[in-house]
Design an enzyme around this catalytic site. Structure first.
Site, PDB file in Angstrom:
ATOM      1  N   PRO A 262      43.912 -11.795 -30.090  1.00  0.00           N
ATOM      2  CA  PRO A 262      44.723 -12.210 -31.228  1.00  0.00           C
ATOM      3  C   PRO A 262      45.189 -13.667 -31.274  1.00  0.00           C
ATOM      4  O   PRO A 262      46.387 -13.955 -31.284  1.00  0.00           O
ATOM      5  CB  PRO A 262      45.908 -11.253 -31.156  1.00  0.00           C
ATOM      6  CG  PRO A 262      46.065 -10.987 -29.693  1.00  0.00           C
ATOM      7  CD  PRO A 262      44.659 -10.945 -29.159  1.00  0.00           C
ATOM      8  N   CYS A 263      44.258 -14.587 -31.376  1.00  0.00           N
ATOM      9  CA  CYS A 263      44.639 -15.991 -31.515  1.00  0.00           C
ATOM     10  C   CYS A 263      45.345 -16.243 -32.848  1.00  0.00           C
ATOM     11  O   CYS A 263      46.081 -17.225 -32.977  1.00  0.00           O
ATOM     12  CB  CYS A 263      43.435 -16.908 -31.346  1.00  0.00           C
ATOM     13  SG  CYS A 263      42.069 -16.579 -32.464  1.00  0.00           S
TER      14      CYS A 263
END
Length: 167
Positions: A133-134
């Site tokens: 989850p950047c």
């Protein structure tokens, strides 16, 4: 052997790339979106194997339907530098529906001061968009900054997770 499949999503067609594991499963090496900076491109000799990615595809569908908040996917080893892998591991600790700043990720990996820029670069090279989850990393001022697949997609993902109101 490199295998790939495509999966439809609200963000466009996702390209999944992986390697077969010793137990016959799949280790995901890349998940990219159309128009993404540095997106994977199907290579010569790659095998189209949608069945191998059935579990990953199912998890992605559940995520986009708002029914999955944590992925259970085996990732391929070897991509990135040691520093990048530390940053990517820190991304994996950011809970669904929450955001952190680039500076907070830098603190988690022991990078200070100018290290925040290196953290941003490492995040930009994340080969596993959505599942790693950047998109949950934002500016210290709350601004949405940088996303390899476009800030508007970052905004949609954060809106899906309830981390911000979608405009």
């Amino acid at each position: 052997m490199t295998m790939y499949a495509t999966v439809d999503s609200p963000l466009g067609e996702l390209l999944l790339v992986g390697e077969e594991t010793a137990d016959g499963g799949i280790a995901l090496a890349s998940l990219s979106l159309p128009g993404q900076k540095g997106a994977a491109v199907v290579g010569d000799g790659w095998v189209h194997a949608p069945d191998a990615f059935a579990d990953v595809a199912a998890q992605l569908r559940e995520y986009f339907e708002g029914r999955l908040t944590r992925f259970d996917i085996v990732y391929a080893d070897g991509a990135g530098t040691d520093f990048q892998r530390r940053v990517w591991a820190a991304l994996d600790t950011v809970p669904y529906g929450e955001t952190v700043s680039y500076g907070q990720i830098a603190e988690r990996v022991g990078a200070s001061g100018a290290g925040v820029r290196a953290v941003g670069t490492a995040i930009g090279r994340n080969p596993l968009l959505v599942v790693r989850p950047c998109h949950r990393v934002i500016g210290a001022d709350g601004a949405l900054r940088g996303y390899a697949a476009g800030v508007e997609r970052k905004e949609r993902l954060l809106g899906l997770e309830g981390a911000l109101a979608v405009r």
